[in-house]
Design a protein around this motif. Structure first.
Motif, PDB file in Angstrom:
ATOM      1  N   ASP A  31      45.838 170.047  36.882  1.00  0.00           N
ATOM      2  CA  ASP A  31      45.331 169.950  38.163  1.00  0.00           C
ATOM      3  C   ASP A  31      45.493 171.096  39.003  1.00  0.00           C
ATOM      4  N   PRO A  32      45.225 172.251  38.629  1.00  0.00           N
ATOM      5  CA  PRO A  32      45.655 173.355  39.765  1.00  0.00           C
ATOM      6  C   PRO A  32      45.001 173.333  41.220  1.00  0.00           C
ATOM      7  N   GLU A  33      44.002 172.654  41.530  1.00  0.00           N
ATOM      8  CA  GLU A  33      43.667 172.393  42.782  1.00  0.00           C
ATOM      9  C   GLU A  33      44.731 171.617  43.620  1.00  0.00           C
ATOM     10  N   ALA A  44      42.123 182.746  42.425  1.00  0.00           N
ATOM     11  CA  ALA A  44      40.754 182.600  42.954  1.00  0.00           C
ATOM     12  C   ALA A  44      40.697 181.555  44.252  1.00  0.00           C
ATOM     13  N   LEU A  45      41.474 180.540  44.115  1.00  0.00           N
ATOM     14  CA  LEU A  45      41.552 179.843  45.407  1.00  0.00           C
ATOM     15  C   LEU A  45      42.622 180.300  46.490  1.00  0.00           C
ATOM     16  N   MET A  96      43.984 173.329  29.247  1.00  0.00           N
ATOM     17  CA  MET A  96      43.934 174.609  30.145  1.00  0.00           C
ATOM     18  C   MET A  96      45.011 175.275  29.637  1.00  0.00           C
ATOM     19  N   GLN A 152      44.033 180.202  32.245  1.00  0.00           N
ATOM     20  CA  GLN A 152      43.038 179.735  32.973  1.00  0.00           C
ATOM     21  C   GLN A 152      43.872 179.061  34.475  1.00  0.00           C
ATOM     22  N   PHE A 153      44.992 178.572  34.222  1.00  0.00           N
ATOM     23  CA  PHE A 153      45.662 178.124  35.331  1.00  0.00           C
ATOM     24  C   PHE A 153      45.879 178.884  36.435  1.00  0.00           C
ATOM     25  N   LYS A 154      46.111 180.165  35.983  1.00  0.00           N
ATOM     26  CA  LYS A 154      46.787 181.227  36.691  1.00  0.00           C
ATOM     27  C   LYS A 154      45.387 181.677  37.496  1.00  0.00           C
ATOM     28  N   ASP A 155      44.257 181.988  36.719  1.00  0.00           N
ATOM     29  CA  ASP A 155      42.945 182.538  37.326  1.00  0.00           C
ATOM     30  C   ASP A 155      42.646 181.570  38.227  1.00  0.00           C
ATOM     31  N   LYS A 156      42.658 180.117  38.156  1.00  0.00           N
ATOM     32  CA  LYS A 156      42.085 179.240  38.879  1.00  0.00           C
ATOM     33  C   LYS A 156      43.164 179.462  40.285  1.00  0.00           C
ATOM     34  N   ILE A 157      44.114 179.301  40.126  1.00  0.00           N
ATOM     35  CA  ILE A 157      45.040 179.396  41.400  1.00  0.00           C
ATOM     36  C   ILE A 157      44.610 180.789  42.173  1.00  0.00           C
TER      37      ILE A 157
END
Length: 435
Positions: free
Chosen positions: A71-73, A12-13, A1, A5-10
């Motif tokens: 593990d961004p979650e 979005a959460l 990742m 991609q990490f930023k976009d996931k965070i």
């Protein structure tokens, strides 16, 4: 990742959970080599990165850290759960990045282009120069370079990055005497040509030899020159005093003194986002606020505290771009130079001491009261000339009173880590000796 991609996931959460999010990505590359008496005994060539996540909800800030993109979650959940345990009444903020950022180039990457052989040559040349005297019994030389990449992005639309860094070297020489005499010289710069190993080695050697035969002096008040490296050490006390957070917590002797005279008429101190001698330049602080030139002390008058977003909001003023992690610091604390060379300062001093080293800043200097008592080395000056080394003395006083007693300022400006200053002549300073 990737970071994107990490930023976009965070982000979005964050939208799903109704919070604002801010990510800072810092990556450091460090190289350092040390020679002891011509033999390499330390070698480091390493790099690492760190991601800090901050989540903001109802003015409360939750944080978490990671050194992987795995593990961004989990990183998000940790920061979210930390909001619940914050019991501070302080209200936190994010910055939207709409300010005007200085157009500076903190680093051009030139040190990374040097071969390992070229890097080693700095310590080898310094060692050879020091050992040109048979009276030197030990020596050490260190070369290092660092590059720091910073990126900051948040859900308010801020997305910034910069790279700073440079190189440094220092050398120590020990001369034989009844008690061995040591001296250290250093250099720092944004380009390799700013480091001169022959100069660094010869300065360390010559000063160690000049200290042979050092003796103490009688206790009393002396006119003194605080050499630029020593004044840099002591000026570090000002950093804590000009923090608005410390003032708001009643931990600064400067609280309530904006507009008052706190130093000599000839003293002007600024905070600069960029200086050509510094390797610590930055266009924005760790909250994303633009850095800018600020006058902290102008002709002896205290002009401003340094602020982050939180302290500025409390006082209803603009943030100054000085957030540094969880604290507040200047980017480059800069003392405006005077007109006299160091040799001219010596002649002006005529009879006194040049303080060339202080010890015990952590335990002997109190930035809340301003009082200090520090072990020191010096040179005795008589008739405007250095006559001998001075040992076993303690300098003491109050930092703010010392600023008032600045009689002259040299033009021998040098950069240290975050502080740029010349030498200063103090009209009187308490010296405890045992002669």
């Amino acid at each position: 990742m990737t970071f994107e991609q990490f930023k976009d996931k965070i982000f979005a959460l964050a939208k799903v959970h109704g919070v604002e999010a801010q990510l800072s990505f810092s990556q450091n590359k460090n190289f350092q080599v040390r020679y002891q008496n011509g033999t390499m005994d330390q070698y480091t060539d390493a790099g690492k990165f760190k991601i800090t996540l901050q989540l903001l909800k109802d003015g409360k800030l939750g944080m978490s850290y990671t050194e992987t993109f795995d593990d961004p979650e989990k990183v998000f959940e940790d920061a979210l759960s930390n909001i619940a345990i914050i019991d501070s009444e302080d209200v936190e903020y994010f910055y939207d990045g709409k300010g005007e950022y200085p157009k500076i180039e903190p680093y051009d990457g030139s040190f990374e282009k040097l071969s390992v052989k070229e890097r080693l040559s700095y310590v080898e040349k310094a060692h050879e120069e020091i050992r040109k005297s048979l009276d030197i019994i030990n020596d050490m030389a260190v070369y290092g370079q660092q590059m720091n990449e910073m990126r900051l992005a948040n859900t308010l639309g801020l997305d910034l990055s910069y790279t700073n860094g440079g190189g440094f070297m220092y050398a120590m020489a020990v001369a034989k005497d009844v008690s061995p005499r040591s001296a250290v010289e250093f250099a720092i710069g944004r380009k390799p040509e700013a480091l001169n190993p022959i100069h660094v080695g010869s300065k360390a050697r010559d000063e160690a030899l000049a200290l042979v035969g050092s003796k103490s002096v009688k206790s009393g008040k002396y006119r003194v020159i605080l050499r630029n490296d020593v004044f840099s050490d002591i000026l570090g006390m000002l950093i804590s005093m000009i923090s608005a957070e410390n003032a708001q917590k009643n931990l600064s002797p400067l609280k309530g003194k904006i507009g008052e005279k706190i130093g000599s008429d000839i003293l002007t101190v600024k905070d600069l986002p960029y200086h050509p001698l510094s390797i610590s330049c930055a266009p924005f602080d760790t909250q994303g606020v633009p850095t800018k030139e600020k006058t902290i002390i102008e002709n002896g008058v205290f002009k401003t505290f340094l602020h982050n977003l939180k302290t500025a909001k409390k006082e209803g003023v603009e943030p100054t771009g000085n957030a540094m992690g969880t604290g507040i610091q200047p980017i480059n604390l800069y003392v405006e130079p005077g007109k006299r060379s160091f040799d001219e300062l010596l002649k002006s001093l005529d009879d006194g001491l040049v303080i060339i080293e202080v010890e015990g800043m952590h335990s002997g200097a109190n930035p809340i009261s301003g009082n200090f008592s520090l072990g020191a080395k010096a040179f005795r000056v008589e008739g405007g000339r250095i006559t001998h080394g001075v040992e076993q003395i303690t300098i003491s006083g109050n930092f703010l009173e010392m600023l008032v007693n600045i009689e002259d300022i040299g033009n021998d400006i040098r950069a240290f880590m975050g502080i740029i200053t010349p030498s200063v002549l103090i009209s009187n300073l308490d010296i405890a000796g045992n002669a």
